[in-house]
Design an enzyme around this catalytic site. Structure first.
Site, PDB file in Angstrom:
ATOM      1  N   SER A   1      -2.327  -2.808   4.821  1.00  0.00           N
ATOM      2  CA  SER A   1      -1.831  -2.285   6.220  1.00  0.00           C
ATOM      3  C   SER A   1      -0.889  -1.476   6.425  1.00  0.00           C
ATOM      4  CB  SER A   1      -2.156  -3.402   7.498  1.00  0.00           C
ATOM      5  OG  SER A   1      -0.989  -4.430   7.164  1.00  0.00           O
ATOM      6  N   GLY A   2       0.089  -1.571   5.180  1.00  0.00           N
ATOM      7  CA  GLY A   2       1.387  -0.996   5.205  1.00  0.00           C
ATOM      8  C   GLY A   2       1.572  -0.175   3.928  1.00  0.00           C
TER       9      GLY A   2
ATOM     10  N   THR B   1      -8.224  -1.428   7.791  1.00  0.00           N
ATOM     11  CA  THR B   1      -8.947  -1.586   8.738  1.00  0.00           C
ATOM     12  C   THR B   1      -8.631  -0.511   9.806  1.00  0.00           C
ATOM     13  OG1 THR B   1      -7.078  -2.804   9.910  1.00  0.00           O
ATOM     14  CG2 THR B   1      -8.786  -3.949   8.709  1.00  0.00           C
TER      15      THR B   1
ATOM     16  N   GLY C   1      -2.400 -12.242   3.191  1.00  0.00           N
ATOM     17  CA  GLY C   1      -2.507 -13.387   4.075  1.00  0.00           C
ATOM     18  C   GLY C   1      -2.126 -13.572   5.305  1.00  0.00           C
ATOM     19  N   GLU C   2      -2.759 -14.590   6.060  1.00  0.00           N
ATOM     20  CA  GLU C   2      -2.000 -14.768   7.623  1.00  0.00           C
ATOM     21  C   GLU C   2      -1.620 -16.364   7.607  1.00  0.00           C
ATOM     22  OE1 GLU C   2      -2.627 -13.047  10.383  1.00  0.00           O
ATOM     23  OE2 GLU C   2      -3.989 -11.384   9.630  1.00  0.00           O
TER      24      GLU C   2
ATOM     25  N   LYS D   1       1.773 -12.265  18.256  1.00  0.00           N
ATOM     26  CA  LYS D   1       0.957 -13.207  17.698  1.00  0.00           C
ATOM     27  C   LYS D   1       1.586 -13.587  16.451  1.00  0.00           C
ATOM     28  CE  LYS D   1      -2.384  -9.736  15.047  1.00  0.00           C
ATOM     29  NZ  LYS D   1      -3.625  -9.422  14.820  1.00  0.00           N
TER      30      LYS D   1
ATOM     31  N   LYS E   1      -6.246   1.739  14.261  1.00  0.00           N
ATOM     32  CA  LYS E   1      -4.924   2.042  14.479  1.00  0.00           C
ATOM     33  C   LYS E   1      -4.784   3.361  14.790  1.00  0.00           C
ATOM     34  CE  LYS E   1      -4.174  -2.359  12.702  1.00  0.00           C
ATOM     35  NZ  LYS E   1      -3.353  -2.618  11.786  1.00  0.00           N
TER      36      LYS E   1
ATOM     37  N   ASN F   1      -3.922 -19.501   8.162  1.00  0.00           N
ATOM     38  CA  ASN F   1      -4.562 -20.088   7.221  1.00  0.00           C
ATOM     39  C   ASN F   1      -3.973 -20.636   6.083  1.00  0.00           C
ATOM     40  OD1 ASN F   1      -7.084 -18.686   8.131  1.00  0.00           O
ATOM     41  ND2 ASN F   1      -6.332 -16.726   7.098  1.00  0.00           N
TER      42      ASN F   1
ATOM     43  N   HIS G   1     -11.216 -17.401   5.994  1.00  0.00           N
ATOM     44  CA  HIS G   1     -10.403 -18.237   6.792  1.00  0.00           C
ATOM     45  C   HIS G   1     -10.349 -19.744   6.742  1.00  0.00           C
ATOM     46  CE1 HIS G   1      -8.585 -15.226   9.935  1.00  0.00           C
ATOM     47  NE2 HIS G   1      -9.223 -14.334   9.055  1.00  0.00           N
TER      48      HIS G   1
END
Length: 332
Positions: free
Chosen positions: A173-174, A191, A106-107, A255, A194, A110, A38
């Site tokens: 995540s998809g 992760t 990514g996010e 978010k 879920k 960051n 991060h």
């Protein structure tokens, strides 16, 4: 053989403290250590963001046997993929068969603070795919000429690289990124916490689909999942520890487009403890705790990496090493 890892949360601890915990994890019996990458943490007060690449070099020099990697690094904005190829080739030479490169799309928190105009999912996916192609070419070829949509290479060479390439794991995540992991990854990262049907109906079928299209077998991949756990004999403490990581319980729409840790912290702190705990397996009893974790083993995951939210990581590592890992190894 199933492996059990420790998530070194760079968003929560400074580099020296984090390194001490990672060394402690090796002594406690964990098989691997994974560090988040991060630029900015999930919260401003008490947050940290040491550089993952520099920290991995120190981790390798401070440990003897644990595998170590990034969960996850984004090789598309802050880092040129050619630089990542060079860095992880060097780490692979220094610490043979111990280093893994975990990558993801990514996010925004960051990248946007450094002036990046955050693109949509389609472009981020395309950038990640091209970056992986570049990294693998540089690892496997002497001189690389490349003309892509986002990068070009002109007679590029990585001069110092290990004889065995560093494994590259793709986070998803998809379904789209997960299919790509099945096609070209040495491992897959996702992760926990879920809805169960996300794994059974979407992610794992996509992983198998990607592997089959590439003529590969999913059984040859390392299926890694970050399992968020809060275990303590004091159940109230285990619940309260999850509050630092309240941002994980925010819905994507809550978010999205939030790049400021101060604002992310405000949103997270407004959540009740019951909701911050919802992303974690919270328990005060070993058998109950292991039973909840077992469902990920039953799904076929082969590498469970545990992320504990509390400030006393030494306590967590000792409790897990003494009470949880032995029970899990019997399950595996």
């Amino acid at each position: 053989m199933v492996k059990f890892g420790y998530k070194a949360s760079a968003e929560q601890f400074g580099p020296r403290e984090l390194l001490d915990y990672a060394v402690h994890a090796e002594k406690a019996g964990f098989d691997s250590v994974w560090v988040s990458d991060h630029l900015q943490p999930w919260r401003h007060d008490g947050g940290h963001a040491p550089n993952a690449i520099a920290w991995l070099g120190a981790l390798g020099a401070s440990t003897e046997r644990v595998q170590m990697g990034t969960s996850v690094l984004t090789p598309t904005f802050r880092y040129h993929p050619g630089l990542i190829a060079q860095v992880f080739a060097t780490l692979g030479l220094l610490y043979p068969e111990r280093v893994i490169l975990g990558v993801g799309s990514g996010e925004s928190m960051n990248e946007v603070p450094l002036g990046v105009e955050w693109p949509d999912n389609k472009e981020r996916f395309a950038r990640l795919k091209e970056a992986i192609e570049i990294i693998k070419l540089l690892w496997s070829s002497d001189r690389v000429d490349y003309q892509g949509q986002f990068w070009s290479l002109d007679k590029a060479t990585i001069y110092d690289k290990p004889s065995t390439p560093v494994p590259l794991y793709v986070a998803g995540s998809g379904p789209a990124a997960t299919r790509m992991a099945g096609r070209i990854g040495d491992g897959y990262i996702t992760t926990s916490g879920k809805a169960p049907e996300l794994y059974t109906d979407k992610l794992l079928p996509a992983l198998h689909e990607g592997a089959e299209k590439a003529g590969r077998n999913v059984q040859d991949l390392d299926l890694m999942i970050e399992v968020k756990v809060s275990f303590d004999p004091d159940r109230a403490k285990a619940m309260e520890d999850t509050r630092f990581w309240g941002a994980l319980a925010l819905k994507p729409e809550e978010k999205s487009d939030v790049e400021d840790p101060i604002e992310m912290q405000r949103l997270a702190d407004a959540l009740p403890t019951e909701r911050t705990a919802s992303r974690f397996i919270v328990s005060d009893e070993p058998e109950e705790h292991v039973a909840a974790i077992k469902r990920y083993l039953d799904l076929g995951f082969t590498h469970l990496v545990f992320h504990a939210p509390g400030p006393d990581q030494a306590r967590f590592l000792d409790l897990y090493g003494e009470q949880i890992l032995p029970l899990l190894r019997k399950q595996g």
